[in-house]
Design a protein around this motif. Sequence first.
Motif, mmCIF file in Angstrom:
data_model
loop_
_atom_site.group_PDB
_atom_site.id
_atom_site.type_symbol
_atom_site.label_atom_id
_atom_site.label_comp_id
_atom_site.label_asym_id
_atom_site.label_seq_id
_atom_site.Cartn_x
_atom_site.Cartn_y
_atom_site.Cartn_z
ATOM 1 N N SER A 18 1.344 -1.241 -0.057
ATOM 2 C CA SER A 18 0.151 0.196 0.030
ATOM 3 C C SER A 18 0.873 1.357 -0.151
ATOM 4 C CB SER A 18 -1.019 0.182 1.645
ATOM 5 O OG SER A 18 -0.150 -0.060 2.520
ATOM 6 N N GLY A 19 0.344 2.017 -0.250
ATOM 7 C CA GLY A 19 1.107 3.603 -0.277
ATOM 8 C C GLY A 19 1.611 4.171 -2.125
ATOM 9 N N GLY A 20 1.426 4.277 -2.274
ATOM 10 C CA GLY A 20 1.557 3.752 -4.119
ATOM 11 C C GLY A 20 0.643 5.640 -4.377
ATOM 12 N N GLY A 21 0.708 5.868 -4.993
ATOM 13 C CA GLY A 21 0.475 7.209 -5.848
ATOM 14 C C GLY A 21 0.693 7.989 -6.356
ATOM 15 N N LEU A 22 -0.045 9.776 -6.889
ATOM 16 C CA LEU A 22 0.475 10.598 -7.575
ATOM 17 C C LEU A 22 1.318 11.494 -6.940
ATOM 18 C CD1 LEU A 22 1.480 11.456 -10.284
ATOM 19 C CD2 LEU A 22 -1.229 12.962 -10.234
ATOM 20 N N VAL A 23 2.149 12.230 -7.135
ATOM 21 C CA VAL A 23 3.559 12.813 -5.894
ATOM 22 C C VAL A 23 4.111 13.588 -6.901
ATOM 23 C CG1 VAL A 23 5.335 11.095 -5.737
ATOM 24 C CG2 VAL A 23 4.824 13.169 -4.053
ATOM 25 N N GLN A 24 4.409 14.794 -6.983
ATOM 26 C CA GLN A 24 5.245 15.190 -6.826
ATOM 27 C C GLN A 24 6.637 15.463 -6.875
ATOM 28 O OE1 GLN A 24 3.794 20.390 -6.507
ATOM 29 N NE2 GLN A 24 2.282 20.001 -8.121
ATOM 30 N N PRO A 25 7.799 16.023 -8.462
ATOM 31 C CA PRO A 25 9.242 15.920 -7.927
ATOM 32 C C PRO A 25 9.159 16.972 -7.218
ATOM 33 C CG PRO A 25 8.553 16.361 -10.386
ATOM 34 C CD PRO A 25 7.396 16.662 -9.618
ATOM 35 N N ARG A 26 10.305 15.996 -6.101
ATOM 36 C CA ARG A 26 10.968 16.314 -4.646
ATOM 37 C C ARG A 26 10.039 16.322 -3.623
ATOM 38 N NH1 ARG A 26 11.513 20.623 -8.293
ATOM 39 N NH2 ARG A 26 9.880 21.553 -8.315
ATOM 40 N N GLY A 27 8.831 15.652 -4.051
ATOM 41 C CA GLY A 27 7.952 15.491 -2.582
ATOM 42 C C GLY A 27 7.895 13.771 -2.172
ATOM 43 N N SER A 28 7.592 13.342 -1.207
ATOM 44 C CA SER A 28 7.282 11.815 -0.169
ATOM 45 C C SER A 28 6.475 10.992 -0.519
ATOM 46 C CB SER A 28 8.248 12.521 0.660
ATOM 47 O OG SER A 28 9.083 13.284 1.245
ATOM 48 N N LEU A 29 6.956 10.104 -0.639
ATOM 49 C CA LEU A 29 5.513 8.687 -0.217
ATOM 50 C C LEU A 29 6.077 7.997 0.593
ATOM 51 C CD1 LEU A 29 3.872 7.934 -3.893
ATOM 52 C CD2 LEU A 29 2.727 8.968 -1.575
ATOM 53 N N ARG A 30 5.620 7.236 1.065
ATOM 54 C CA ARG A 30 6.181 6.143 1.897
ATOM 55 C C ARG A 30 5.208 4.475 1.563
ATOM 56 N NH1 ARG A 30 6.299 4.527 8.775
ATOM 57 N NH2 ARG A 30 4.066 3.873 7.850
ATOM 58 N N TYR A 65 10.951 -3.959 -5.175
ATOM 59 C CA TYR A 65 11.801 -3.844 -6.479
ATOM 60 C C TYR A 65 11.158 -2.819 -7.260
ATOM 61 C CZ TYR A 65 15.179 -8.108 -6.362
ATOM 62 O OH TYR A 65 15.981 -9.054 -6.444
ATOM 63 N N ARG A 66 11.333 -2.458 -9.025
ATOM 64 C CA ARG A 66 10.445 -1.627 -9.045
ATOM 65 C C ARG A 66 10.595 -1.860 -10.754
ATOM 66 N NH1 ARG A 66 13.607 4.029 -7.757
ATOM 67 N NH2 ARG A 66 15.229 3.404 -9.550
ATOM 68 N N GLN A 67 9.473 -1.004 -11.433
ATOM 69 C CA GLN A 67 9.715 -1.802 -12.859
ATOM 70 C C GLN A 67 9.129 -0.934 -13.909
ATOM 71 O OE1 GLN A 67 8.004 -5.605 -13.701
ATOM 72 N NE2 GLN A 67 9.898 -5.631 -16.070
ATOM 73 N N ALA A 68 9.728 0.128 -14.248
ATOM 74 C CA ALA A 68 9.195 1.114 -15.359
ATOM 75 C C ALA A 68 8.830 0.201 -16.394
ATOM 76 C CB ALA A 68 10.238 2.218 -15.506
ATOM 77 N N PRO A 69 8.221 2.115 -17.435
ATOM 78 C CA PRO A 69 8.103 0.811 -18.567
ATOM 79 C C PRO A 69 9.239 0.415 -19.672
ATOM 80 C CG PRO A 69 6.148 2.503 -17.802
ATOM 81 C CD PRO A 69 7.288 2.642 -17.268
ATOM 82 N N GLY A 70 8.723 -0.481 -19.682
ATOM 83 C CA GLY A 70 9.796 -1.082 -20.813
ATOM 84 C C GLY A 70 11.156 -0.632 -20.961
ATOM 85 N N LYS A 71 11.716 -1.191 -18.872
ATOM 86 C CA LYS A 71 12.681 -1.209 -18.552
ATOM 87 C C LYS A 71 12.319 -2.588 -17.388
ATOM 88 C CE LYS A 71 14.502 3.118 -18.509
ATOM 89 N NZ LYS A 71 15.174 4.268 -17.054
ATOM 90 N N THR A 98 9.187 7.105 -11.244
ATOM 91 C CA THR A 98 8.223 6.878 -12.167
ATOM 92 C C THR A 98 8.485 4.913 -12.282
ATOM 93 O OG1 THR A 98 7.431 8.650 -12.255
ATOM 94 C CG2 THR A 98 6.492 6.697 -13.026
ATOM 95 N N ALA A 99 7.464 4.621 -11.147
ATOM 96 C CA ALA A 99 7.571 2.926 -11.718
ATOM 97 C C ALA A 99 6.247 2.382 -11.354
ATOM 98 C CB ALA A 99 8.438 1.955 -11.602
ATOM 99 N N VAL A 100 6.456 0.549 -11.382
ATOM 100 C CA VAL A 100 5.346 -0.332 -10.661
ATOM 101 C C VAL A 100 6.310 -0.800 -9.262
ATOM 102 C CG1 VAL A 100 3.841 -2.164 -10.169
ATOM 103 C CG2 VAL A 100 3.408 -0.635 -12.660
ATOM 104 N N TYR A 101 5.961 0.083 -7.710
ATOM 105 C CA TYR A 101 7.147 -0.724 -7.259
ATOM 106 C C TYR A 101 6.319 -2.454 -5.983
ATOM 107 C CZ TYR A 101 9.914 3.282 -7.234
ATOM 108 O OH TYR A 101 10.293 4.474 -7.731
ATOM 109 N N TRP A 131 6.453 -12.565 -4.847
ATOM 110 C CA TRP A 131 6.052 -11.195 -4.882
ATOM 111 C C TRP A 131 4.296 -10.276 -4.391
ATOM 112 C CZ3 TRP A 131 10.128 -8.776 -7.725
ATOM 113 C CH2 TRP A 131 11.336 -9.376 -7.224
ATOM 114 N N GLY A 132 4.108 -9.377 -4.231
ATOM 115 C CA GLY A 132 2.949 -8.830 -3.796
ATOM 116 C C GLY A 132 3.009 -8.232 -5.193
ATOM 117 N N GLN A 133 1.618 -7.771 -5.514
ATOM 118 C CA GLN A 133 1.039 -7.615 -6.414
ATOM 119 C C GLN A 133 1.418 -6.489 -7.054
ATOM 120 O OE1 GLN A 133 0.004 -6.371 -2.998
ATOM 121 N NE2 GLN A 133 -1.392 -4.429 -3.428
ATOM 122 N N GLY A 134 2.790 -4.987 -6.327
ATOM 123 C CA GLY A 134 2.377 -4.051 -7.079
ATOM 124 C C GLY A 134 2.056 -3.076 -6.676
ATOM 125 N N THR A 135 2.285 -1.829 -6.444
ATOM 126 C CA THR A 135 1.598 -1.195 -6.639
ATOM 127 C C THR A 135 2.403 0.666 -7.216
ATOM 128 O OG1 THR A 135 0.775 1.154 -4.765
ATOM 129 C CG2 THR A 135 2.856 -0.225 -4.155
#
Length: 117
Positions: A7-19, A37-43, A90-93, A107-111
Amino acid sequence: QVQLVESGGGLVQPRGSLRLSCAASGSIFDIVCMGWYRQAPGKQRELVAAFPREGNTTYAVSVKGRFTISRDNAKNTVYLQMNSLKPEDTAVYYCHAVDGWSSYDYWGQGTQVTVSS
């Protein structure tokens, strides 16, 4: 079997924080390491941070000094505090756990984490 719920993902502005949080349940006794882990599109999926039961925490070079992994053993939960976020974060974590007995990866379902103005 181990279940990982993030849990805890979302949209945040640059220089912001998330947990991010990841709660583990089930046969957790043999878990020897939890992390993110994280996976960005195409990576490819990449390690962000790991918290072994014994030993030191590990961070990807790209997040060192900005992200902090921590663990609450009483709650069977691992956290990822992300500060000074950048658009390239930016990625799915995905939460990850390793069973030390079977070497099985859980693995979790990703956020989704999106860093954008």
